[in-house]
Design an enzyme around this catalytic site. Structure first.
Site, PDB file in Angstrom:
ATOM      1  N   ARG A 109     -39.948  58.930  51.883  1.00 40.98           N
ATOM      2  CA  ARG A 109     -40.922  57.834  52.407  1.00 40.98           C
ATOM      3  C   ARG A 109     -41.779  57.437  51.139  1.00 40.98           C
ATOM      4  O   ARG A 109     -41.500  58.103  49.925  1.00 40.98           O
ATOM      5  CB  ARG A 109     -41.291  59.525  52.739  1.00 40.98           C
ATOM      6  CG  ARG A 109     -41.043  60.025  53.997  1.00 40.98           C
ATOM      7  CD  ARG A 109     -41.542  61.551  54.393  1.00 40.98           C
ATOM      8  NE  ARG A 109     -41.132  61.480  55.911  1.00 40.98           N
ATOM      9  CZ  ARG A 109     -40.263  62.878  55.749  1.00 40.98           C
ATOM     10  NH1 ARG A 109     -39.943  63.404  54.826  1.00 40.98           N
ATOM     11  NH2 ARG A 109     -39.348  62.800  56.988  1.00 40.98           N
ATOM     12  N   LYS A 149     -42.513  66.531  54.271  1.00 35.31           N
ATOM     13  CA  LYS A 149     -42.999  66.816  55.601  1.00 35.31           C
ATOM     14  C   LYS A 149     -43.040  68.258  55.280  1.00 35.31           C
ATOM     15  O   LYS A 149     -42.319  68.933  55.039  1.00 35.31           O
ATOM     16  CB  LYS A 149     -42.866  66.087  56.423  1.00 35.31           C
ATOM     17  CG  LYS A 149     -42.947  65.111  56.790  1.00 35.31           C
ATOM     18  CD  LYS A 149     -43.465  64.218  58.056  1.00 35.31           C
ATOM     19  CE  LYS A 149     -43.311  62.971  58.255  1.00 35.31           C
ATOM     20  NZ  LYS A 149     -42.733  62.625  59.752  1.00 35.31           N
ATOM     21  N   HIS A 195     -41.289  51.581  54.178  1.00 37.15           N
ATOM     22  CA  HIS A 195     -40.344  53.006  55.011  1.00 37.15           C
ATOM     23  C   HIS A 195     -39.044  51.742  56.232  1.00 37.15           C
ATOM     24  O   HIS A 195     -38.161  52.539  56.210  1.00 37.15           O
ATOM     25  CB  HIS A 195     -41.917  52.664  55.772  1.00 37.15           C
ATOM     26  CG  HIS A 195     -41.223  54.698  56.702  1.00 37.15           C
ATOM     27  ND1 HIS A 195     -41.358  56.080  56.193  1.00 37.15           N
ATOM     28  CD2 HIS A 195     -40.804  55.093  58.383  1.00 37.15           C
ATOM     29  CE1 HIS A 195     -40.677  56.746  56.863  1.00 37.15           C
ATOM     30  NE2 HIS A 195     -40.041  55.838  58.367  1.00 37.15           N
ATOM     31  N   ARG A 205     -36.376  52.908  53.283  1.00 35.68           N
ATOM     32  CA  ARG A 205     -35.938  53.996  54.523  1.00 35.68           C
ATOM     33  C   ARG A 205     -34.871  54.066  55.040  1.00 35.68           C
ATOM     34  O   ARG A 205     -33.963  54.556  55.485  1.00 35.68           O
ATOM     35  CB  ARG A 205     -36.714  55.195  54.427  1.00 35.68           C
ATOM     36  CG  ARG A 205     -36.604  56.302  54.556  1.00 35.68           C
ATOM     37  CD  ARG A 205     -37.619  57.118  55.296  1.00 35.68           C
ATOM     38  NE  ARG A 205     -37.842  58.540  55.938  1.00 35.68           N
ATOM     39  CZ  ARG A 205     -37.583  59.609  55.952  1.00 35.68           C
ATOM     40  NH1 ARG A 205     -36.406  59.224  54.719  1.00 35.68           N
ATOM     41  NH2 ARG A 205     -37.572  60.421  56.638  1.00 35.68           N
ATOM     42  N   HIS A 247     -35.476  65.283  57.559  1.00 38.16           N
ATOM     43  CA  HIS A 247     -35.058  64.961  59.691  1.00 38.16           C
ATOM     44  C   HIS A 247     -35.493  66.544  59.920  1.00 38.16           C
ATOM     45  O   HIS A 247     -34.527  67.367  59.746  1.00 38.16           O
ATOM     46  CB  HIS A 247     -34.680  64.588  60.469  1.00 38.16           C
ATOM     47  CG  HIS A 247     -35.219  62.951  59.793  1.00 38.16           C
ATOM     48  ND1 HIS A 247     -34.170  61.738  60.477  1.00 38.16           N
ATOM     49  CD2 HIS A 247     -36.043  62.309  59.984  1.00 38.16           C
ATOM     50  CE1 HIS A 247     -34.755  60.860  60.209  1.00 38.16           C
ATOM     51  NE2 HIS A 247     -36.023  60.964  59.656  1.00 38.16           N
ATOM     52  N   TYR A 277     -30.708  56.337  63.828  1.00 34.52           N
ATOM     53  CA  TYR A 277     -30.062  55.416  63.185  1.00 34.52           C
ATOM     54  C   TYR A 277     -29.231  54.710  63.786  1.00 34.52           C
ATOM     55  O   TYR A 277     -27.970  53.483  63.693  1.00 34.52           O
ATOM     56  CB  TYR A 277     -30.079  55.912  62.383  1.00 34.52           C
ATOM     57  CG  TYR A 277     -31.830  56.074  61.629  1.00 34.52           C
ATOM     58  CD1 TYR A 277     -32.317  54.859  60.846  1.00 34.52           C
ATOM     59  CD2 TYR A 277     -32.255  57.069  61.016  1.00 34.52           C
ATOM     60  CE1 TYR A 277     -33.708  54.553  60.433  1.00 34.52           C
ATOM     61  CE2 TYR A 277     -33.595  57.108  60.904  1.00 34.52           C
ATOM     62  CZ  TYR A 277     -33.991  55.979  60.168  1.00 34.52           C
ATOM     63  OH  TYR A 277     -34.654  56.333  59.690  1.00 34.52           O
TER      64      TYR A 277
END
Length: 311
Positions: free
Chosen positions: A165, A187, A257, A260, A283, A292
């Protein structure tokens, strides 16, 4: 809790009263220190909460009310806010409500607030050929010897090679770079170690040896990527640089982004395991990574329709 509204402010952008400012500040500290949320999330939630309390103040409503929350979200939807933004603002209210209820020993006013389903938009992905053109253009610009151009080449090679990110990339320090891996804080304040390819490592090495020393100032800290004043580079600078690069390369404009998204999709196109891509991207949920696969299926279908004689 009744908002202290005095002379009935005319706009939700009016100054909030000190009590509500303190509430927002306390909630922000909770999100950062106890929940370990990213600064971007905390900033977004703080902005949402400011808007919510401003709305309550404008309409003389209590902030700890399910009815107020529903009216505000309905007003947001009517004003044209996207469903994804609405979902985030709902999540903000529910999180704030839990914290508020716990700290004040009162009922959780937003517990019954339902989050709208976000718009199911597919990631924007460039073809491998166009990503190659983009990065080749960055490398050619770096041949000028300009330290900013060398830095930008390293940044975009790293974004594509690691699928980081943009917030993770600009937060990197020199000490986070290993021989073939890079340590990233993602995150939820979770650390992951990402392998880096040879091309990106070569670009990074050139930046570290030829460009970064020329960008440093006496105030420079350990930040990996530096802006023109020797401070940690800002994500807006990276976005602006990428916009200029896409124009120079003659490819569709994309955001950092989107690189990515490109990396994840291209890995799946080449047979990568979905679980491995999930770990690579950081994730929490496999469902987030699965979108994806839809991009890959669409690309396969388009290729089939263009190339198969009986398509």
């Amino acid at each position: 809790m009744k908002v202290k509204n005095g002379d009935a402010p005319s706009s939700e952008n009016n100054e909030l009263n000190p009590e509500n400012k303190d509430l927002i500040a306390g909630f922000a500290k909770y999100m950062l220190r106890e929940r370990g949320l990213s600064m971007n999330t905390v900033t977004a939630y703080t902005s949402d909460l400011n808007a919510y309390m401003g709305y309550a103040q404008q309409h003389s409503r209590t902030i700890d009310s399910l009815e107020t929350a529903r009216y505000w979200l309905s007003d947001q939807l009517s004003s044209g806010v996207s469903r994804s933004s609405l979902a985030r603002r709902t999540a903000c209210l529910r999180s704030f409500s839990r914290w508020y209820a716990s700290s004040r020993k009162v009922p959780d006013f937003a517990a019954r607030l339902h989050s709208p389903t976000p718009d199911q938009t597919l990631p924007r992905v460039l073809s491998e050929e166009n990503v190659g053109k983009l990065l080749d253009t960055a490398r050619e610009q770096a041949e000028s010897g300009d330290p900013a151009a060398i830095r930008d080449w390293a940044i975009f090679e790293m974004l594509y090679a690691t699928a980081m990110r943009i917030s993770e990339l600009v937060s990197l320090n020199v000490q986070d770079v290993g021989s073939r891996v890079i340590s990233v804080i993602g995150k939820g304040n979770k650390e992951r170690r990402i392998p880096v390819g040879e091309v990106a490592l070569a670009a990074l090495d050139r930046y570290l040896t030829q460009a970064r020393p020329r960008l440093t100032t006496p105030k420079t800290t350990g930040a990996l990527f530096l802006g023109k004043h020797g401070k940690r580079i800002d994500s807006r600078v990276v976005r602006d640089s990428l916009l200029r690069l896409t124009s120079a390369a003659g490819v569709r404009s994309i955001s950092p982004h989107d690189l990515r998204h490109c990396a994840a999709t291209h890995m799946l196109d080449h047979g990568a395991d979905l679980r491995m891509v999930q770990e690579f991207l950081g994730h929490t949920s496999l469902a987030t990574t699965q979108r994806y696969t839809h991009v890959s299926r669409n690309r396969l279908l388009n290729a089939y329709q263009q190339a198969h004689p009986r398509a």
